[in-house]
Design a protein around this motif. Structure first.
Motif, PDB file in Angstrom:
ATOM      1  N   VAL B  63       0.863  -1.184   0.000  1.00  0.00           N
ATOM      2  CA  VAL B  63       0.000   0.000   0.000  1.00  0.00           C
ATOM      3  C   VAL B  63       0.901   1.236   0.000  1.00  0.00           C
ATOM      4  O   VAL B  63       1.964   1.239   0.605  1.00  0.00           O
ATOM      5  N   LEU B  64       0.486   2.238  -0.746  1.00  0.00           N
ATOM      6  CA  LEU B  64       1.189   3.526  -0.694  1.00  0.00           C
ATOM      7  C   LEU B  64       0.370   4.430   0.213  1.00  0.00           C
ATOM      8  O   LEU B  64      -0.777   4.756  -0.090  1.00  0.00           O
ATOM      9  N   LYS B  65       0.966   4.803   1.349  1.00  0.00           N
ATOM     10  CA  LYS B  65       0.192   5.503   2.376  1.00  0.00           C
ATOM     11  C   LYS B  65       0.011   6.984   2.033  1.00  0.00           C
ATOM     12  O   LYS B  65       0.804   7.592   1.293  1.00  0.00           O
ATOM     13  N   ARG B  73       2.438  10.327   0.510  1.00  0.00           N
ATOM     14  CA  ARG B  73       3.720  10.510   1.195  1.00  0.00           C
ATOM     15  C   ARG B  73       4.891  10.316   0.257  1.00  0.00           C
ATOM     16  O   ARG B  73       5.961  10.871   0.477  1.00  0.00           O
ATOM     17  N   CYS B  74       4.734   9.463  -0.771  1.00  0.00           N
ATOM     18  CA  CYS B  74       5.861   9.075  -1.613  1.00  0.00           C
ATOM     19  C   CYS B  74       6.437  10.282  -2.329  1.00  0.00           C
ATOM     20  O   CYS B  74       5.707  11.107  -2.870  1.00  0.00           O
ATOM     21  N   THR B  75       7.778  10.355  -2.317  1.00  0.00           N
ATOM     22  CA  THR B  75       8.426  11.475  -2.980  1.00  0.00           C
ATOM     23  C   THR B  75       9.232  11.018  -4.189  1.00  0.00           C
ATOM     24  O   THR B  75      10.037  11.748  -4.709  1.00  0.00           O
ATOM     25  N   ALA B  76       8.994   9.797  -4.616  1.00  0.00           N
ATOM     26  CA  ALA B  76       9.652   9.266  -5.807  1.00  0.00           C
ATOM     27  C   ALA B  76      11.163   9.344  -5.699  1.00  0.00           C
ATOM     28  O   ALA B  76      11.846   9.691  -6.652  1.00  0.00           O
ATOM     29  N   CYS B  77      11.678   9.026  -4.524  1.00  0.00           N
ATOM     30  CA  CYS B  77      13.117   9.070  -4.360  1.00  0.00           C
ATOM     31  C   CYS B  77      13.787   7.877  -5.017  1.00  0.00           C
ATOM     32  O   CYS B  77      14.971   7.891  -5.294  1.00  0.00           O
ATOM     33  N   GLY B  78      13.029   6.791  -5.215  1.00  0.00           N
ATOM     34  CA  GLY B  78      13.576   5.633  -5.913  1.00  0.00           C
ATOM     35  C   GLY B  78      14.341   4.685  -5.028  1.00  0.00           C
ATOM     36  O   GLY B  78      14.915   3.711  -5.512  1.00  0.00           O
ATOM     37  N   LEU B  79      14.365   4.951  -3.730  1.00  0.00           N
ATOM     38  CA  LEU B  79      15.133   4.076  -2.847  1.00  0.00           C
ATOM     39  C   LEU B  79      14.532   2.674  -2.797  1.00  0.00           C
ATOM     40  O   LEU B  79      15.248   1.680  -2.721  1.00  0.00           O
ATOM     41  N   CYS B  80      13.202   2.633  -2.867  1.00  0.00           N
ATOM     42  CA  CYS B  80      12.573   1.319  -2.820  1.00  0.00           C
ATOM     43  C   CYS B  80      12.938   0.524  -4.070  1.00  0.00           C
ATOM     44  O   CYS B  80      13.238  -0.663  -3.996  1.00  0.00           O
ATOM     45  N   ALA B  81      12.953   1.202  -5.207  1.00  0.00           N
ATOM     46  CA  ALA B  81      13.286   0.513  -6.445  1.00  0.00           C
ATOM     47  C   ALA B  81      14.714  -0.006  -6.401  1.00  0.00           C
ATOM     48  O   ALA B  81      15.017  -1.101  -6.888  1.00  0.00           O
ATOM     49  N   THR B  90       8.931   0.190 -10.560  1.00  0.00           N
ATOM     50  CA  THR B  90       9.352   1.255 -11.488  1.00  0.00           C
ATOM     51  C   THR B  90       8.548   2.492 -11.144  1.00  0.00           C
ATOM     52  O   THR B  90       7.437   2.395 -10.641  1.00  0.00           O
ATOM     53  N   MET B  91       9.124   3.657 -11.434  1.00  0.00           N
ATOM     54  CA  MET B  91       8.352   4.886 -11.175  1.00  0.00           C
ATOM     55  C   MET B  91       8.833   5.994 -12.091  1.00  0.00           C
ATOM     56  O   MET B  91       9.928   5.958 -12.633  1.00  0.00           O
ATOM     57  N   VAL B  92       7.955   6.952 -12.269  1.00  0.00           N
ATOM     58  CA  VAL B  92       8.307   8.167 -13.006  1.00  0.00           C
ATOM     59  C   VAL B  92       8.000   9.330 -12.077  1.00  0.00           C
ATOM     60  O   VAL B  92       6.885   9.431 -11.557  1.00  0.00           O
ATOM     61  N   ILE B 112       3.943   8.134 -11.947  1.00  0.00           N
ATOM     62  CA  ILE B 112       3.610   6.722 -12.188  1.00  0.00           C
ATOM     63  C   ILE B 112       4.380   5.905 -11.164  1.00  0.00           C
ATOM     64  O   ILE B 112       5.552   6.175 -10.911  1.00  0.00           O
ATOM     65  N   TYR B 113       3.715   4.959 -10.534  1.00  0.00           N
ATOM     66  CA  TYR B 113       4.407   4.084  -9.580  1.00  0.00           C
ATOM     67  C   TYR B 113       3.839   2.690  -9.785  1.00  0.00           C
ATOM     68  O   TYR B 113       2.650   2.482  -9.594  1.00  0.00           O
ATOM     69  N   GLU B 114       4.701   1.771 -10.245  1.00  0.00           N
ATOM     70  CA  GLU B 114       4.173   0.444 -10.560  1.00  0.00           C
ATOM     71  C   GLU B 114       4.975  -0.651  -9.859  1.00  0.00           C
ATOM     72  O   GLU B 114       6.203  -0.576  -9.808  1.00  0.00           O
ATOM     73  N   ALA B 129      13.317   0.332   3.131  1.00  0.00           N
ATOM     74  CA  ALA B 129      14.150   1.347   2.491  1.00  0.00           C
ATOM     75  C   ALA B 129      13.496   2.717   2.497  1.00  0.00           C
ATOM     76  O   ALA B 129      14.172   3.738   2.501  1.00  0.00           O
ATOM     77  N   CYS B 130      12.197   2.742   2.512  1.00  0.00           N
ATOM     78  CA  CYS B 130      11.490   4.001   2.288  1.00  0.00           C
ATOM     79  C   CYS B 130      11.792   5.014   3.396  1.00  0.00           C
ATOM     80  O   CYS B 130      11.530   4.756   4.575  1.00  0.00           O
ATOM     81  N   PRO B 131      12.299   6.195   3.069  1.00  0.00           N
ATOM     82  CA  PRO B 131      12.593   7.213   4.085  1.00  0.00           C
ATOM     83  C   PRO B 131      11.345   7.992   4.465  1.00  0.00           C
ATOM     84  O   PRO B 131      11.334   8.703   5.458  1.00  0.00           O
ATOM     85  N   LYS B 132      10.297   7.893   3.694  1.00  0.00           N
ATOM     86  CA  LYS B 132       9.111   8.720   3.902  1.00  0.00           C
ATOM     87  C   LYS B 132       7.952   7.929   4.511  1.00  0.00           C
ATOM     88  O   LYS B 132       6.841   8.450   4.577  1.00  0.00           O
ATOM     89  N   GLU B 133       8.203   6.686   4.881  1.00  0.00           N
ATOM     90  CA  GLU B 133       7.127   5.821   5.388  1.00  0.00           C
ATOM     91  C   GLU B 133       5.934   5.822   4.455  1.00  0.00           C
ATOM     92  O   GLU B 133       4.790   5.956   4.866  1.00  0.00           O
ATOM     93  N   ALA B 134       6.265   5.701   3.183  1.00  0.00           N
ATOM     94  CA  ALA B 134       5.204   5.772   2.185  1.00  0.00           C
ATOM     95  C   ALA B 134       4.714   4.388   1.784  1.00  0.00           C
ATOM     96  O   ALA B 134       3.528   4.187   1.558  1.00  0.00           O
ATOM     97  N   ILE B 135       5.635   3.446   1.685  1.00  0.00           N
ATOM     98  CA  ILE B 135       5.207   2.124   1.207  1.00  0.00           C
ATOM     99  C   ILE B 135       5.231   1.116   2.345  1.00  0.00           C
ATOM    100  O   ILE B 135       6.154   1.112   3.167  1.00  0.00           O
ATOM    101  N   PHE B 136       4.209   0.339   2.423  1.00  0.00           N
ATOM    102  CA  PHE B 136       4.118  -0.717   3.429  1.00  0.00           C
ATOM    103  C   PHE B 136       3.571  -1.975   2.783  1.00  0.00           C
ATOM    104  O   PHE B 136       2.793  -1.901   1.822  1.00  0.00           O
TER     105      PHE B 136
HETATM  106  S1  SF4 Z   1      11.251   4.810  -1.106  1.00  0.00           S
HETATM  107 FE1  SF4 Z   1       9.285   5.568  -0.353  1.00  0.00          FE
HETATM  108  S2  SF4 Z   1       9.336   7.658  -0.906  1.00  0.00           S
HETATM  109 FE2  SF4 Z   1      10.954   6.725  -2.059  1.00  0.00          FE
HETATM  110  S3  SF4 Z   1      10.000   6.204  -3.990  1.00  0.00           S
HETATM  111 FE3  SF4 Z   1       9.794   4.440  -2.737  1.00  0.00          FE
HETATM  112  S4  SF4 Z   1       7.851   4.670  -1.769  1.00  0.00           S
HETATM  113 FE4  SF4 Z   1       8.339   6.631  -2.597  1.00  0.00          FE
END
Ligand code: SF4
Ligand code: SF4
Lengths: 163, 189, 343
Positions: B63-65, B73-81, B90-92, B112-114, B129-136
């Motif tokens: 879930v993306l919170k 919350r997601c800032t598309a930092c790409g750390l999760c990827a 993948t994300m844009v 886009i977040y897939e 990995a997520c620094p923003k507590e966005a993905i769980f």
């Molecule tokens: S690590 Fe968290 S904040 Fe960064 S892209 Fe992934 S979900 Fe978004």
């Protein structure tokens, strides 16, 4: 009864002929089995239940199973026709003919049996057969059992690896 | 060698004793074991009626919170990827336009977040990995499909709807709480 | 024969067939339940309450499946195989005394289709013909695994038939009759043959397992080595017939064991209750079925306990174990009766 007799006889004769004439060994064996079962039917018509059942157990159930077993193992399911020389054929016909004559002569006698030994419906039952076997025919019975034992021992000797 | 269980028997091909050769005692012993099991409680869970209880930290569908105000919350930092061992994410990224502050919490967001659910191995590394507590990861099960295409989950599935927030408080273990209360990461809240 | 007797026998025959088939059907269900319970599972419980409609569902499935006859198979024999297996399995039921006599309107009817004076041997003959179903089917499939299964079935049958026959001989020494009706009548009260012939019963039981191809003697169809054994190439209802014949055989063997060694429809202390003869017959019949079900359960219990024998173990046990034991049993019984009859 008479109808059953003719029915069974027809089945038997047809099956017996098919045993001789069909080319596939497995079919031969199966026709022979059918022939034997029809024969057991004849025994039942004569009220010889014991003979009928023993006939089925021993011939149909054991000996023919072994026949089938061997044929399956040897994979004889293809028809093999071996050409025989003329001499063999002639001698085969002569031998067969003579054997047929002997059989004919033997059957001729059976027409008189009826008068000598009138039909007894108890004769084919267990007690009748048992009593005859163990009184009148005790000696031949025991001797034939010794014959079987020797055959079995012989088979075992063959079966042993270092005979 | 160390024995792994107390039931292990050393195999040998010694001659069997008479008692062993007549099989009967062994057979009776075996039969007594099976009949004991016959009357034991059954371990089956009759699925549609009964459900197996999931662990609190079960790793199922992601879930993306959103935060408390309903912003993603997601800032598309790409750390999760980057963290993902299966390369399922993948994300844009896109820049937040003025007037979209009520939609996205940070200035940059994922347009886009897939996640490809067929690749995902549900390891939970993205969550860590997520620094923003966005993905769980949640205790929801990824539904089965007939084709491959629908398994690529987009934002429409992943982002929690406003009216149907996904409760992930159960998986906030004490370690997570410690992490959250750390002053240095206050900006994450 | 009177008309009423003929009508009664016809109806009775249908009832026997029906009961046999229904029991066999529900044995498949029971087998799965027993297996499941012994493995701490639930077993079939979806079709109907407690899964009771499962056998019907299975049967329906069998009918709906595609019928496949391999191109290289011998078509007639391929069809003949399962038919023989099924027919011989069902034929045995006619000599088993399912109950004592029933009195309707002053007529006395025996609850046994045919009281042959060689009843045991008839059962025996049917069993020995039954192997043809497996052999012919296995051979006709033209498949090496099926052939191996068929050959195993034949050799196993022959080996264990001997010991079985010998255990029966010892039994016949005690009963003095080959008729199943007489044998049951003699065991009235608690004079069950198991008390006189414990060793014979033991041998007979093992042989019955072998003759019905049940585990631990299921080498002819052993899945791990031979795919499906003799029925590898079979599909649809012909496969169903083979599987079904096994259960019918199991039911019939249980009935035969109960008849020969456990007093058939005799129930201890039934005479003391002072019931009418018809009631006694019905209670006896019920008791007979309880015995049969107990043996069916034993069959299943053993199947889900023991692993399969190895082939050499099977042959060793048959020829070197059971046959000498059976001969000893005959000798011991014979000696006993010889000396008791002298006095
Ligand atoms: S690590 Fe968290 S904040 Fe960064 S892209 Fe992934 S979900 Fe978004
Ligand atoms: S759970 Fe693991 S595999 Fe799945 S998306 Fe997250 S990091 Fe990748």
């Amino acid at each position: 009864m008479i109808f059953l007799f003719y029915l069974l006889s027809t089945i038997m004769i047809v099956c017996a002929l098919l045993v001789v004439f069909s080319k596939n060994p497995i079919n031969n064996v199966i026709y022979l089995i059918m022939c034997f079962i029809a024969m057991a039917g004849h025994y039942i018509l004569l009220n010889a239940q014991f003979l009928a059942v023993v006939h089925i157990i021993v011939y149909t159930g054991a000996i023919m199973v072994l026949f089938l077993f061997v044929i399956m193992l040897l994979n004889l399911n293809k028809a093999i026709i071996i050409r025989k020389s003329t001499v063999t054929r002639v001698s085969a016909v002569v031998t067969g003919g003579i054997f047929f004559l002997v059989l004919l002569a033997a059957t001729r006698q059976t027409f008189e049996i009826d008068a000598k030994y009138p039909f007894n419906s108890e004769i084919g039952l267990v007690s009748g057969i048992g009593k005859t076997l163990f009184s009148e025919f005790l000696l031949p019975f025991e001797i034939s059992s010794i014959l079987f034992i020797s055959a079995m021992v012989g088979a075992m000797m063959f079966g042993k690896k270092d005979a | 060698m160390q024995k792994l269980t107390n039931r292990s028997v050393v195999a040998s091909d010694k001659k069997m004793t008479f008692m062993e050769r007549i099989y009967v005692p062994a057979i009776l012993k075996g039969m007594s074991i099976t009949i004991k099991h016959f009357f034991k409680k059954k371990t089956t869970i009759n699925y549609p009626e009964e459900k197996r209880e999931f662990s609190k930290v079960y790793r199922g569908q992601h879930v993306l919170k959103r935060d408390d105000e309903g912003r993603e919350r997601c800032t598309a930092c790409g750390l999760c990827a980057v963290a993902c061992p299966a390369e399922a994410i993948t994300m844009v990224a896109a820049e937040r336009k003025p007037g979209e502050e009520h939609l996205y919490r940070e200035e940059k967001y994922a347009a886009i977040y897939e996640i490809n659910m067929l690749r995902c191995i549900f390891c939970g590394d993205c969550e860590d990995a997520c620094p923003k507590e966005a993905i769980f990861l949640t205790d929801r099960i990824v539904a089965s499909e007939y084709k491959r295409k629908p398994f690529v989950y987009g934002k429409d599935i992943l982002v929690e709807p406003m009216d149907l927030r996904v409760d992930i408080s159960a998986r906030q273990t004490s370690a997570v709480h410690d992490f959250k209360s750390n002053k240095a990461f206050a900006h994450n809240r | 024969m009177e008309l009423t007797t003929i009508i009664f026998k016809t109806i009775f025959l249908f009832i026997i067939l029906l009961v046999t088939l229904v029991v066999a059907m529900y044995s498949t269900y029971a087998e799965r339940k027993v297996a499941a319970f012994m493995q701490d599972r639930n077993g079939p419980n979806r079709a109907g309450p407690f899964g009771l409609l499962q056998p019907l569902a299975d049967g329906l499935k069998m009918f709906m499946k595609e019928e496949i006859i391999p191109l290289t198979a011998n078509k007639y024999l391929f069809i003949l195989g399962p038919s023989i297996a099924m027919t011989t399995a069902l034929l045995t039921g006619v000599v088993i005394p399912w109950g004592d006599t029933l009195t309707i309107n002053g007529h006395v009817y025996s609850l046994q289709m045919a009281d042959l004076n060689i009843g045991i041997l008839y059962v025996f003959a049917m069993v020995s013909i039954g192997v043809y179903g497996i052999m012919i089917g296995g051979w006709a499939s033209n498949n090496k695994y099926a052939l191996l299964g068929a050959i195993r079935a034949a050799s196993q049958m022959i080996s264990y038939e001997l010991a079985m026959g010998m255990s029966i001989i010892a039994l016949v020494l005690t009963t003095g009759s080959l008729s199943l009706h007489d044998i049951v009548a003699q065991q009235h009260g608690m004079h069950w043959n198991i008390f006189y012939q414990p060793l014979g019963f033991f041998i007979f039981l093992i042989c019955a397992f072998a003759e019905t191809n049940r585990a631990p003697f299921d080498l002819p169809e052993c899945e791990t080595e031979l795919i499906g054994g003799y029925h590898t190439e079979y599909s649809s209802m012909k496969l169903g017939f083979y599987l079904f014949a096994e259960y019918v055989n199991m039911f019939i063997s249980s009935a035969v064991i109960a008849t020969l060694y456990f007093g058939g429809y005799n129930m201890p202390f039934i005479d003391q209750l002072g019931l009418s003869s018809n009631a006694v017959t019905f209670i006896g019949m019920g008791f007979f079925f309880i015995k049969i079900f107990a043996f069916i359960f034993l069959f299943m219990w053993i199947r889900w306990t023991l692993p399969r024998f190895r082939y050499d173990q099977l042959m060793n046990m048959g020829w070197k174990g059971l046959i000498p034991l059976a001969i000893f049993n005959i000798l011991a019984t014979g000696t006993y009766y010889f000396f008791t009859s002298l006095k």
